[in-house]
Design a protein around this motif. Sequence first.
Motif, PDB file in Angstrom:
ATOM      1  N   GLN A 102      -7.125   9.217   1.866  1.00  0.00           N
ATOM      2  CA  GLN A 102      -7.351   9.311   3.299  1.00  0.00           C
ATOM      3  C   GLN A 102      -7.056   7.992   4.017  1.00  0.00           C
ATOM      4  O   GLN A 102      -6.987   7.945   5.229  1.00  0.00           O
ATOM      5  CB  GLN A 102      -8.801   9.737   3.588  1.00  0.00           C
ATOM      6  CG  GLN A 102      -9.183  11.055   2.953  1.00  0.00           C
ATOM      7  CD  GLN A 102      -8.305  12.205   3.422  1.00  0.00           C
ATOM      8  OE1 GLN A 102      -8.023  12.328   4.602  1.00  0.00           O
ATOM      9  NE2 GLN A 102      -7.852  13.028   2.482  1.00  0.00           N
ATOM     10  N   ARG A 103      -6.913   6.934   3.272  1.00  0.00           N
ATOM     11  CA  ARG A 103      -6.668   5.623   3.881  1.00  0.00           C
ATOM     12  C   ARG A 103      -5.183   5.334   3.926  1.00  0.00           C
ATOM     13  O   ARG A 103      -4.439   5.653   3.007  1.00  0.00           O
ATOM     14  CB  ARG A 103      -7.373   4.523   3.103  1.00  0.00           C
ATOM     15  CG  ARG A 103      -8.869   4.657   3.163  1.00  0.00           C
ATOM     16  CD  ARG A 103      -9.487   3.508   2.393  1.00  0.00           C
ATOM     17  NE  ARG A 103     -10.913   3.600   2.437  1.00  0.00           N
ATOM     18  CZ  ARG A 103     -11.686   2.846   3.214  1.00  0.00           C
ATOM     19  NH1 ARG A 103     -11.157   1.941   3.995  1.00  0.00           N
ATOM     20  NH2 ARG A 103     -12.992   2.989   3.182  1.00  0.00           N
ATOM     21  N   ARG A 104      -4.766   4.669   4.978  1.00  0.00           N
ATOM     22  CA  ARG A 104      -3.372   4.268   5.129  1.00  0.00           C
ATOM     23  C   ARG A 104      -3.190   2.927   4.427  1.00  0.00           C
ATOM     24  O   ARG A 104      -3.891   1.965   4.728  1.00  0.00           O
ATOM     25  CB  ARG A 104      -3.034   4.127   6.617  1.00  0.00           C
ATOM     26  CG  ARG A 104      -1.612   3.731   6.874  1.00  0.00           C
ATOM     27  CD  ARG A 104      -1.337   3.697   8.385  1.00  0.00           C
ATOM     28  NE  ARG A 104      -0.149   2.940   8.652  1.00  0.00           N
ATOM     29  CZ  ARG A 104      -0.109   1.625   8.861  1.00  0.00           C
ATOM     30  NH1 ARG A 104      -1.200   0.922   8.858  1.00  0.00           N
ATOM     31  NH2 ARG A 104       1.032   1.015   9.094  1.00  0.00           N
ATOM     32  N   ILE A 141      -0.989  -0.401   3.534  1.00  0.00           N
ATOM     33  CA  ILE A 141       0.082  -1.249   4.042  1.00  0.00           C
ATOM     34  C   ILE A 141       1.084  -1.536   2.928  1.00  0.00           C
ATOM     35  O   ILE A 141       2.290  -1.487   3.131  1.00  0.00           O
ATOM     36  CB  ILE A 141      -0.476  -2.584   4.610  1.00  0.00           C
ATOM     37  CG1 ILE A 141      -1.522  -2.323   5.692  1.00  0.00           C
ATOM     38  CG2 ILE A 141       0.642  -3.495   5.084  1.00  0.00           C
ATOM     39  CD1 ILE A 141      -1.023  -1.558   6.889  1.00  0.00           C
ATOM     40  N   ASP A 142       0.572  -1.835   1.737  1.00  0.00           N
ATOM     41  CA  ASP A 142       1.426  -2.179   0.598  1.00  0.00           C
ATOM     42  C   ASP A 142       0.897  -1.439  -0.634  1.00  0.00           C
ATOM     43  O   ASP A 142       0.082  -1.969  -1.390  1.00  0.00           O
ATOM     44  CB  ASP A 142       1.420  -3.691   0.388  1.00  0.00           C
ATOM     45  CG  ASP A 142       2.472  -4.163  -0.593  1.00  0.00           C
ATOM     46  OD1 ASP A 142       2.891  -3.363  -1.469  1.00  0.00           O
ATOM     47  OD2 ASP A 142       2.880  -5.332  -0.484  1.00  0.00           O
ATOM     48  N   PRO A 143       1.345  -0.200  -0.845  1.00  0.00           N
ATOM     49  CA  PRO A 143       0.828   0.610  -1.949  1.00  0.00           C
ATOM     50  C   PRO A 143       0.978  -0.046  -3.324  1.00  0.00           C
ATOM     51  O   PRO A 143       0.107   0.096  -4.174  1.00  0.00           O
ATOM     52  CB  PRO A 143       1.647   1.905  -1.873  1.00  0.00           C
ATOM     53  CG  PRO A 143       2.122   1.963  -0.471  1.00  0.00           C
ATOM     54  CD  PRO A 143       2.306   0.541  -0.034  1.00  0.00           C
ATOM     55  N   ALA A 144       2.057  -0.786  -3.538  1.00  0.00           N
ATOM     56  CA  ALA A 144       2.260  -1.431  -4.840  1.00  0.00           C
ATOM     57  C   ALA A 144       1.170  -2.466  -5.112  1.00  0.00           C
ATOM     58  O   ALA A 144       0.636  -2.552  -6.217  1.00  0.00           O
ATOM     59  CB  ALA A 144       3.641  -2.070  -4.900  1.00  0.00           C
ATOM     60  N   ARG A 145       0.830  -3.253  -4.096  1.00  0.00           N
ATOM     61  CA  ARG A 145      -0.242  -4.247  -4.275  1.00  0.00           C
ATOM     62  C   ARG A 145      -1.598  -3.570  -4.432  1.00  0.00           C
ATOM     63  O   ARG A 145      -2.443  -4.031  -5.199  1.00  0.00           O
ATOM     64  CB  ARG A 145      -0.258  -5.226  -3.121  1.00  0.00           C
ATOM     65  CG  ARG A 145       0.921  -6.175  -3.142  1.00  0.00           C
ATOM     66  CD  ARG A 145       0.868  -7.135  -1.966  1.00  0.00           C
ATOM     67  NE  ARG A 145       2.145  -7.775  -1.796  1.00  0.00           N
ATOM     68  CZ  ARG A 145       2.361  -9.067  -2.048  1.00  0.00           C
ATOM     69  NH1 ARG A 145       1.393  -9.837  -2.458  1.00  0.00           N
ATOM     70  NH2 ARG A 145       3.562  -9.576  -1.861  1.00  0.00           N
ATOM     71  N   ALA A 146      -1.800  -2.491  -3.705  1.00  0.00           N
ATOM     72  CA  ALA A 146      -3.055  -1.748  -3.838  1.00  0.00           C
ATOM     73  C   ALA A 146      -3.188  -1.191  -5.253  1.00  0.00           C
ATOM     74  O   ALA A 146      -4.264  -1.271  -5.866  1.00  0.00           O
ATOM     75  CB  ALA A 146      -3.119  -0.630  -2.803  1.00  0.00           C
ATOM     76  N   GLU A 147      -2.118  -0.659  -5.806  1.00  0.00           N
ATOM     77  CA  GLU A 147      -2.125  -0.141  -7.180  1.00  0.00           C
ATOM     78  C   GLU A 147      -2.379  -1.267  -8.186  1.00  0.00           C
ATOM     79  O   GLU A 147      -3.112  -1.095  -9.154  1.00  0.00           O
ATOM     80  CB  GLU A 147      -0.806   0.572  -7.504  1.00  0.00           C
ATOM     81  CG  GLU A 147      -0.646   1.907  -6.820  1.00  0.00           C
ATOM     82  CD  GLU A 147      -1.637   2.963  -7.303  1.00  0.00           C
ATOM     83  OE1 GLU A 147      -2.131   2.877  -8.445  1.00  0.00           O
ATOM     84  OE2 GLU A 147      -1.924   3.879  -6.511  1.00  0.00           O
ATOM     85  N   ALA A 148      -1.749  -2.423  -7.956  1.00  0.00           N
ATOM     86  CA  ALA A 148      -1.967  -3.572  -8.845  1.00  0.00           C
ATOM     87  C   ALA A 148      -3.426  -4.016  -8.799  1.00  0.00           C
ATOM     88  O   ALA A 148      -4.024  -4.338  -9.829  1.00  0.00           O
ATOM     89  CB  ALA A 148      -1.041  -4.730  -8.458  1.00  0.00           C
ATOM     90  N   ALA A 149      -4.011  -4.030  -7.608  1.00  0.00           N
ATOM     91  CA  ALA A 149      -5.420  -4.407  -7.465  1.00  0.00           C
ATOM     92  C   ALA A 149      -6.313  -3.422  -8.196  1.00  0.00           C
ATOM     93  O   ALA A 149      -7.252  -3.816  -8.900  1.00  0.00           O
ATOM     94  CB  ALA A 149      -5.802  -4.482  -5.990  1.00  0.00           C
TER      95      ALA A 149
END
Length: 120
Positions: free
Chosen positions: A6-8, A10-18
């Motif tokens: 549900q959240r937008r 900004i940088d999906p790759a960094r979010a996945e890495a986190a």
Amino acid sequence: MPIDDQRRLIDPARAEAALAGLGDRATLQEWAERFSVIADPTRLTLLVCIHYAREICVSDLAAVAGMSDTAVSQALRLLRAHGLVTAHRSGRTVYYRLADDTMHELIHRVRPHSESDGVG
């Protein structure tokens, strides 16, 4: 635990890495509890002393830390229960040492060795 759809982002790759870096939440909880134990200045003092001595008995630890044997024993009991120190008996004397290399590394970060310390 997946990322909230549900959240937008900004940088999906960094979010996945986190998210991947978080790893097992139970391990994070365990380390949070360990950090709460070592956050106490008295217990941290004992851990630093043990680190430098490599292993040390309660009486000697109490003398260098400026504490009573009873207070040191109580603190060591808690440190041992959280897996931060281990103990072994030699005759009537119990010696304590840090439980693992991770704790040694943490102590290096808190109180790094210098050439004048004579410890390598």
